[in-house]
Design an enzyme around this catalytic site. Structure first.
Site, PDB file in Angstrom:
ATOM      1  N   PHE A 136       0.860  -1.189   0.000  1.00 48.64           N
ATOM      2  CA  PHE A 136       0.000   0.000   0.000  1.00 48.64           C
ATOM      3  C   PHE A 136       0.891   1.232   0.000  1.00 48.64           C
ATOM      4  O   PHE A 136       1.729   1.398   0.890  1.00 48.64           O
ATOM      5  CB  PHE A 136      -0.938   0.024   1.212  1.00 48.64           C
ATOM      6  CG  PHE A 136      -1.894   1.181   1.144  1.00 48.64           C
ATOM      7  CD1 PHE A 136      -3.071   1.086   0.407  1.00 48.64           C
ATOM      8  CD2 PHE A 136      -1.600   2.387   1.763  1.00 48.64           C
ATOM      9  CE1 PHE A 136      -3.938   2.170   0.306  1.00 48.64           C
ATOM     10  CE2 PHE A 136      -2.461   3.474   1.665  1.00 48.64           C
ATOM     11  CZ  PHE A 136      -3.630   3.364   0.942  1.00 48.64           C
ATOM     12  N   ASP A 221       9.071   2.489   1.942  1.00 51.75           N
ATOM     13  CA  ASP A 221       7.907   3.272   2.355  1.00 51.75           C
ATOM     14  C   ASP A 221       7.737   3.051   3.859  1.00 51.75           C
ATOM     15  O   ASP A 221       7.179   2.045   4.288  1.00 51.75           O
ATOM     16  CB  ASP A 221       6.678   2.815   1.572  1.00 51.75           C
ATOM     17  CG  ASP A 221       5.419   3.580   1.970  1.00 51.75           C
ATOM     18  OD1 ASP A 221       5.419   4.201   3.046  1.00 51.75           O
ATOM     19  OD2 ASP A 221       4.436   3.528   1.207  1.00 51.75           O
ATOM     20  N   LYS A 250       2.369   9.793   8.233  1.00 55.79           N
ATOM     21  CA  LYS A 250       1.600   9.394   9.411  1.00 55.79           C
ATOM     22  C   LYS A 250       2.052  10.029  10.746  1.00 55.79           C
ATOM     23  O   LYS A 250       1.585  11.090  11.071  1.00 55.79           O
ATOM     24  CB  LYS A 250       1.506   7.869   9.484  1.00 55.79           C
ATOM     25  CG  LYS A 250       0.568   7.324   8.382  1.00 55.79           C
ATOM     26  CD  LYS A 250       0.047   5.944   8.652  1.00 55.79           C
ATOM     27  CE  LYS A 250      -1.158   5.617   7.787  1.00 55.79           C
ATOM     28  NZ  LYS A 250      -0.856   5.072   6.450  1.00 55.79           N
TER      29      LYS A 250
HETATM   30  C1  PLP Z   1      -1.031   5.322   5.013  1.00 55.80           C
HETATM   31  C2  PLP Z   1       0.030   4.901   4.079  1.00 55.80           C
HETATM   32  C3  PLP Z   1       0.290   5.609   2.882  1.00 55.80           C
HETATM   33  C4  PLP Z   1      -0.568   6.755   2.422  1.00 55.80           C
HETATM   34  O1  PLP Z   1      -0.502   7.840   3.265  1.00 55.80           O
HETATM   35  P1  PLP Z   1      -1.547   9.051   3.092  1.00 55.80           P
HETATM   36  O2  PLP Z   1      -1.055  10.083   4.064  1.00 55.80           O
HETATM   37  O3  PLP Z   1      -2.904   8.514   3.413  1.00 55.80           O
HETATM   38  O4  PLP Z   1      -1.457   9.494   1.679  1.00 55.80           O
HETATM   39  C5  PLP Z   1       1.367   5.207   2.118  1.00 55.80           C
HETATM   40  N1  PLP Z   1       2.119   4.168   2.469  1.00 55.80           N
HETATM   41  C6  PLP Z   1       1.900   3.467   3.592  1.00 55.80           C
HETATM   42  C7  PLP Z   1       2.805   2.339   3.940  1.00 55.80           C
HETATM   43  C8  PLP Z   1       0.837   3.800   4.426  1.00 55.80           C
HETATM   44  O5  PLP Z   1       0.592   3.077   5.521  1.00 55.80           O
END
Ligand code: PLP
Length: 396
Positions: A136, A221, A250
């Site tokens: 994700f 990420d 986050k």
């Molecule tokens: C939540 C998340 C995203 C997206 O972040 P947003 O601030 O909602 O755009 C991207 N990568 C990972 C691993 C996430 O958990």
């Protein structure tokens, strides 16, 4: 349904499957509804409120900065932004920072920078990025294309070209899918939204080696895993590697919207005009992030999260022994934990949890994900476990 929920349903787009709960206030590990009922928050705004709700140091930093300078654009220099960049560099293995506003935006920046590296350094005309199934990376078009889950692609095609997907935690598949066009491999250290998938310990060392041998960038990420969540400031520290680039968001701002993309000096290729964000790292968001990151470091919350995470996981394993047909497996690292459930039980646990005053989060429909504030106490963990025990007993 209360008046606030009716109003939201009438005027907002229908993008979220929300719980039937309105929250008006938060303090520490608890959130409160309009009647003043309190809820133990095991979700923490989806791994955002690592310091709990309204952490006093972040609140003070915001109040102070709001009176001095809120926004300037990036046409000028500001102290909070320079300080935040230094803080992030001095506490990671990376050299440079680009500030933005969200995880998706940080990943977009990483994708663009990886492509620029492909074009200008590797002389690839059509650079490709490899990502993992069940990953994700966000909802903007390139980030959602990078996301290796078809359910997020449906109805939004055509997607962005230049992505390939491989199974997570499988070095052989990864190696086979590398082509002369591959410029980067982008992975989560532990997959979050895909179900809290923890790779084998040696996976990332092998991926790092593969990248080094083939001159491919490794992008991590760390949007969900960053800032102490897994018991280290960044999750890559568990694997004894450093990525070429990493993305953050986050928990970075202690609850305030801010994201960052970091890279090593050798990938520091953006020139003025290549990339930008109007709000990126504005003084208000940067001040919040400085306060949040400093608190995590000063209060040694990474070590604390490792300890509480171990305690929490043991308690979940004890619950699994008591309810083996209802908790199918338990996994996770630090305070990023998960428990697999039989089909259909998850929504019941969430609903009953609200009645009992505990917020539970589900990923993928049948996995409970626990990402509480890092400041949670053992007593609070036991309170959550006891509510879950009660709900499981009611359903057995
Ligand atoms: C939540 C998340 C995203 C997206 O972040 P947003 O601030 O909602 O755009 C991207 N990568 C990972 C691993 C996430 O958990």
């Amino acid at each position: 349904m209360d008046e606030i929920q009716k109003q939201a349903k009438k005027y907002l787009m229908n993008t979220y499957g929300r719980q039937e709960l309105t929250l008006v206030r938060g303090e520490g590990c608890y959130a409160y509804d309009p009647e003043g009922k309190k809820y133990l928050d095991l979700v923490a705004g989806i791994a955002v409120n690592n310091l709990g709700h309204c952490p006093p140091k972040v609140v003070k930093a915001l109040q102070k900065q709001a009176e001095i300078l809120i926004h300037t654009s990036n046409l000028y220099y500001t102290q909070p932004q320079a300080d935040l960049a230094r803080l992030l560099v001095e506490n990671s293995g990376l050299d440079r920072v680009f500030l933005c506003n969200s995880g998706a935006e940080a990943n977009e920046a990483a994708i663009k920078l990886a492509r620029k590296y492909g074009h200008t350094v590797k002389k690839i005309a059509t650079p490709e990025i490899i990502t993992a199934h069940k990953s994700f990376h966000g909802r903007t078009l390139a980030a959602v294309t990078a996301t290796g889950q078809e359910k997020y692609h449906k109805n939004f095609e055509p997607l962005v070209p230049g992505f390939r997907y491989v199974p997570f935690d499988d070095v052989e598949s990864l190696e086979k899918s590398i082509t002369p066009n591959t410029c980067a491999i982008m992975l989560e250290p532990i997959q979050g939204e895909g179900g809290v998938n923890v790779p084998h310990q040696e996976y990332f060392a092998r991926v790092r080696k593969l990248c080094d041998q083939q001159g491919i960038l490794l992008i991590l990420d760390e949007v969900q895993t960053g800032f102490g969540r897994t018991g280290t400031l960044f999750a890559y520290e568990h694997y004894g590697i450093v990525p070429d680039m990493m993305t953050l968001a986050k928990a970075l701002g202690g609850g305030v919207a801010i994201g960052a993309m970091m890279c090593l000096e050798k990938v520091n290729l953006f020139q003025p005009g290549d990339h930008a964000a109007t709000f990126g790292g504005n003084p208000l968001a940067s001040a919040a992030a400085i306060a949040a990151v400093e608190q995590i470091l000063e209060e040694k919350l990474c070590d604390y999260a490792a300890e509480l995470g171990y305690f929490f996981q043991k308690e979940l394993e004890t619950l699994q022994k008591k309810h083996p047909s209802l908790i199918l497996s338990v996994r996770g690292v630090g305070l990023m934990l998960a428990a697999d459930l039989p089909e259909g039980l998850g929504p019941k646990i969430q609903k009953r949890g609200i009645e009992l005053g505990v917020l539970f989060n589900l990923v993928g429909g049948h996995t409970l994900r626990f990402v509480p504030p890092l400041v949670i106490t053992k007593e609070e963990v036991l309170k959550g476990i006891s509510a879950l025990d009660q709900i499981l007993s009611e359903n057995s």
